[in-house]
Design a protein around this motif. Structure first.
Motif, PDB file in Angstrom:
ATOM      1  N   PHE A   1       0.830  -1.199   0.000  1.00 22.61           N
ATOM      2  CA  PHE A   1       0.000   0.000   0.000  1.00 22.61           C
ATOM      3  C   PHE A   1       0.868   1.255   0.000  1.00 22.61           C
ATOM      4  CE2 PHE A   1      -2.102   3.363   2.427  1.00 22.61           C
ATOM      5  CZ  PHE A   1      -3.256   3.551   1.666  1.00 22.61           C
ATOM      6  N   ARG A   2       1.854   1.301   0.881  1.00 23.39           N
ATOM      7  CA  ARG A   2       2.721   2.482   0.996  1.00 23.39           C
ATOM      8  C   ARG A   2       3.587   2.689  -0.250  1.00 23.39           C
ATOM      9  NH1 ARG A   2       0.666   4.515   5.170  1.00 23.39           N
ATOM     10  NH2 ARG A   2       0.375   3.313   7.046  1.00 23.39           N
ATOM     11  N   GLU A   3       3.934   1.604  -0.930  1.00 22.06           N
ATOM     12  CA  GLU A   3       4.696   1.710  -2.180  1.00 22.06           C
ATOM     13  C   GLU A   3       3.807   2.120  -3.357  1.00 22.06           C
ATOM     14  OE1 GLU A   3       6.417  -2.191  -2.507  1.00 22.06           O
ATOM     15  OE2 GLU A   3       8.072  -1.702  -1.148  1.00 22.06           O
ATOM     16  N   GLY A   4       2.508   2.225  -3.139  1.00 23.30           N
ATOM     17  CA  GLY A   4       1.583   2.620  -4.191  1.00 23.30           C
ATOM     18  C   GLY A   4       1.230   1.504  -5.160  1.00 23.30           C
ATOM     19  N   LYS A   5       1.570   0.276  -4.820  1.00 22.37           N
ATOM     20  CA  LYS A   5       1.289  -0.854  -5.707  1.00 22.37           C
ATOM     21  C   LYS A   5      -0.162  -1.314  -5.602  1.00 22.37           C
ATOM     22  CE  LYS A   5       6.051  -2.369  -5.828  1.00 22.37           C
ATOM     23  NZ  LYS A   5       7.024  -3.385  -5.482  1.00 22.37           N
ATOM     24  N   ILE A   6      -0.793  -1.062  -4.457  1.00 17.69           N
ATOM     25  CA  ILE A   6      -2.202  -1.389  -4.269  1.00 17.69           C
ATOM     26  C   ILE A   6      -2.893  -0.205  -3.594  1.00 17.69           C
ATOM     27  CG2 ILE A   6      -1.805  -3.882  -4.112  1.00 17.69           C
ATOM     28  CD1 ILE A   6      -2.090  -3.670  -1.069  1.00 17.69           C
ATOM     29  N   LYS A   7      -4.184  -0.072  -3.857  1.00 14.73           N
ATOM     30  CA  LYS A   7      -4.956   1.002  -3.228  1.00 14.73           C
ATOM     31  C   LYS A   7      -5.676   0.510  -1.985  1.00 14.73           C
ATOM     32  CE  LYS A   7      -5.742   3.438  -7.555  1.00 14.73           C
ATOM     33  NZ  LYS A   7      -6.752   3.879  -8.527  1.00 14.73           N
ATOM     34  N   GLY A   8      -5.844  -0.789  -1.865  1.00 15.88           N
ATOM     35  CA  GLY A   8      -6.486  -1.400  -0.713  1.00 15.88           C
ATOM     36  C   GLY A   8      -6.273  -2.896  -0.754  1.00 15.88           C
ATOM     37  N   TRP A   9      -6.610  -3.562   0.353  1.00 15.04           N
ATOM     38  CA  TRP A   9      -6.399  -5.002   0.400  1.00 15.04           C
ATOM     39  C   TRP A   9      -7.437  -5.663   1.300  1.00 15.04           C
ATOM     40  CZ3 TRP A   9      -4.951  -7.769   4.846  1.00 15.04           C
ATOM     41  CH2 TRP A   9      -4.618  -6.996   5.952  1.00 15.04           C
ATOM     42  N   GLY A  10      -7.524  -6.970   1.173  1.00 16.16           N
ATOM     43  CA  GLY A  10      -8.437  -7.744   1.992  1.00 16.16           C
ATOM     44  C   GLY A  10      -8.196  -9.224   1.788  1.00 16.16           C
ATOM     45  N   CYS A  11      -9.142 -10.021   2.242  1.00 13.67           N
ATOM     46  CA  CYS A  11      -9.023 -11.476   2.149  1.00 13.67           C
ATOM     47  C   CYS A  11     -10.301 -12.075   1.595  1.00 13.67           C
ATOM     48  CB  CYS A  11      -8.770 -12.091   3.519  1.00 13.67           C
ATOM     49  SG  CYS A  11      -7.205 -11.676   4.258  1.00 13.67           S
TER      50      CYS A  11
ATOM     51  N   ALA B   1     -10.959 -12.466  10.111  1.00 10.26           N
ATOM     52  CA  ALA B   1     -11.196 -11.111   9.609  1.00 10.26           C
ATOM     53  C   ALA B   1     -11.054 -10.084  10.722  1.00 10.26           C
ATOM     54  CB  ALA B   1     -12.588 -11.028   8.980  1.00 10.26           C
ATOM     55  N   THR B   2     -11.628 -10.379  11.873  1.00 11.52           N
ATOM     56  CA  THR B   2     -11.546  -9.461  13.013  1.00 11.52           C
ATOM     57  C   THR B   2     -10.112  -9.337  13.498  1.00 11.52           C
ATOM     58  OG1 THR B   2     -13.785 -10.056  13.671  1.00 11.52           O
ATOM     59  CG2 THR B   2     -12.412  -8.984  15.330  1.00 11.52           C
ATOM     60  N   ARG B   3      -9.447 -10.465  13.629  1.00 11.33           N
ATOM     61  CA  ARG B   3      -8.072 -10.465  14.125  1.00 11.33           C
ATOM     62  C   ARG B   3      -7.131  -9.739  13.165  1.00 11.33           C
ATOM     63  NH1 ARG B   3      -4.377 -14.056  16.873  1.00 11.33           N
ATOM     64  NH2 ARG B   3      -2.544 -12.745  17.066  1.00 11.33           N
ATOM     65  N   LEU B   4      -7.302  -9.960  11.873  1.00  7.75           N
ATOM     66  CA  LEU B   4      -6.444  -9.320  10.878  1.00  7.75           C
ATOM     67  C   LEU B   4      -6.656  -7.807  10.870  1.00  7.75           C
ATOM     68  CD1 LEU B   4      -4.313  -9.884   8.758  1.00  7.75           C
ATOM     69  CD2 LEU B   4      -6.137 -10.306   7.124  1.00  7.75           C
ATOM     70  N   THR B   5      -7.901  -7.387  10.944  1.00 10.92           N
ATOM     71  CA  THR B   5      -8.211  -5.957  10.968  1.00 10.92           C
ATOM     72  C   THR B   5      -7.660  -5.305  12.223  1.00 10.92           C
ATOM     73  OG1 THR B   5     -10.216  -6.355   9.682  1.00 10.92           O
ATOM     74  CG2 THR B   5     -10.083  -4.268  10.856  1.00 10.92           C
TER      75      THR B   5
ATOM     76  N   GLY C   1      -0.609   0.202  13.585  1.00  9.10           N
ATOM     77  CA  GLY C   1      -0.543   1.460  12.857  1.00  9.10           C
ATOM     78  C   GLY C   1      -0.379   1.265  11.356  1.00  9.10           C
ATOM     79  N   LEU C   2      -0.855   0.129  10.842  1.00  8.98           N
ATOM     80  CA  LEU C   2      -0.720  -0.206   9.431  1.00  8.98           C
ATOM     81  C   LEU C   2      -2.050  -0.010   8.716  1.00  8.98           C
ATOM     82  CD1 LEU C   2       1.273  -3.539   9.935  1.00  8.98           C
ATOM     83  CD2 LEU C   2       2.202  -1.247   9.506  1.00  8.98           C
ATOM     84  N   GLU C   3      -2.001   0.007   7.404  1.00 11.24           N
ATOM     85  CA  GLU C   3      -3.220   0.130   6.610  1.00 11.24           C
ATOM     86  C   GLU C   3      -4.084  -1.119   6.831  1.00 11.24           C
ATOM     87  OE1 GLU C   3      -5.911   1.923   4.073  1.00 11.24           O
ATOM     88  OE2 GLU C   3      -4.122   2.759   5.020  1.00 11.24           O
ATOM     89  N   PRO C   4      -5.298  -0.957   7.358  1.00 12.09           N
ATOM     90  CA  PRO C   4      -6.138  -2.133   7.603  1.00 12.09           C
ATOM     91  C   PRO C   4      -6.791  -2.612   6.313  1.00 12.09           C
ATOM     92  CG  PRO C   4      -7.297  -0.158   8.282  1.00 12.09           C
ATOM     93  CD  PRO C   4      -5.917   0.270   7.838  1.00 12.09           C
ATOM     94  N   PRO C   5      -7.326  -3.825   6.310  1.00  9.94           N
ATOM     95  CA  PRO C   5      -8.032  -4.295   5.124  1.00  9.94           C
ATOM     96  C   PRO C   5      -9.246  -3.419   4.847  1.00  9.94           C
ATOM     97  CG  PRO C   5      -8.285  -5.843   6.946  1.00  9.94           C
ATOM     98  CD  PRO C   5      -7.324  -4.802   7.387  1.00  9.94           C
ATOM     99  N   CYS C   6      -9.566  -3.255   3.573  1.00 10.59           N
ATOM    100  CA  CYS C   6     -10.726  -2.440   3.190  1.00 10.59           C
ATOM    101  C   CYS C   6     -11.934  -3.307   2.887  1.00 10.59           C
ATOM    102  CB  CYS C   6     -10.396  -1.545   2.006  1.00 10.59           C
ATOM    103  SG  CYS C   6     -10.062  -2.419   0.465  1.00 10.59           S
ATOM    104  N   CYS C   7     -11.720  -4.618   2.669  1.00 15.31           N
ATOM    105  CA  CYS C   7     -12.858  -5.481   2.359  1.00 15.31           C
ATOM    106  C   CYS C   7     -12.513  -6.954   2.569  1.00 15.31           C
ATOM    107  CB  CYS C   7     -13.327  -5.269   0.928  1.00 15.31           C
ATOM    108  SG  CYS C   7     -12.129  -5.779  -0.295  1.00 15.31           S
ATOM    109  N   PHE C   8     -13.563  -7.722   2.681  1.00 12.58           N
ATOM    110  CA  PHE C   8     -13.461  -9.179   2.707  1.00 12.58           C
ATOM    111  C   PHE C   8     -14.451  -9.706   1.677  1.00 12.58           C
ATOM    112  CE2 PHE C   8     -11.684  -8.035   6.752  1.00 12.58           C
ATOM    113  CZ  PHE C   8     -10.602  -8.883   6.836  1.00 12.58           C
ATOM    114  N   GLN C   9     -14.129 -10.832   1.081  1.00 13.12           N
ATOM    115  CA  GLN C   9     -14.997 -11.421   0.067  1.00 13.12           C
ATOM    116  C   GLN C   9     -15.303 -12.857   0.465  1.00 13.12           C
ATOM    117  OE1 GLN C   9     -13.331 -12.510  -3.786  1.00 13.12           O
ATOM    118  NE2 GLN C   9     -15.137 -11.649  -4.777  1.00 13.12           N
ATOM    119  N   ASN C  10     -16.577 -13.171   0.526  1.00  9.58           N
ATOM    120  CA  ASN C  10     -17.002 -14.529   0.864  1.00  9.58           C
ATOM    121  C   ASN C  10     -18.209 -14.910   0.020  1.00  9.58           C
ATOM    122  OD1 ASN C  10     -15.218 -14.009   3.129  1.00  9.58           O
ATOM    123  ND2 ASN C  10     -16.156 -15.759   4.104  1.00  9.58           N
TER     124      ASN C  10
END
Length: 125
Positions: free
Chosen positions: A52-62, A70-74, A81-90
């Protein structure tokens, strides 16, 4: 990349979250997974934050993550202090509505973790 999703959780012991498979937690897989280099929540959050910080992705998730994962990862990303996931897909459809019952939608709620949700297999085909 707009949203980078890790496919099928990095945790092999988690309950299956799709296609009507068992929701049973497989504790016997934990030792094998840890012995064979399973990534930790911290490692995944750090790696995604770096991309995310390198600009390679705008967001991430699982994809196919359990409510616990999902709760633990977020929470892990936020606490570090890191970019949290923006979505999950199930899997979610008129036939399979487990996400309403298993706690994933509760976790995703803006009143809780505030993480988006993307359904797949919506036509249950």
């Amino acid at each position: 990349v707009d949203v980078y999703l890790t496919h099928w959780s990095f945790r092999i012991s988690q309950p299956q979250q799709n296609w009507g498979q068992s929701l049973q937690y497989r504790q016997d897989g934990e030792a094998y997974a840890r012995k064979n280099g399973q990534a930790t929540f911290e490692e995944v959050a750090q790696t995604m934050d770096k991309l995310f910080r390198e600009g390679k992705i705008k967001g991430w998730g699982c994809c196919n993550e359990s409510p616990y994962g999902a709760t633990r990862l977020t929470a892990t990303a936020k606490l570090m202090g890191l970019e949290p996931p923006c979505c999950f897909q199930n899997d979610f459809s008129l036939v399979n509505r487990r996400c309403e019952e298993n706690g994933l939608f509760e976790m995703s709620s803006p009143f809780n973790e505030g993480v988006g949700f993307m359904a797949y297999n919506v036509l249950a085909g």
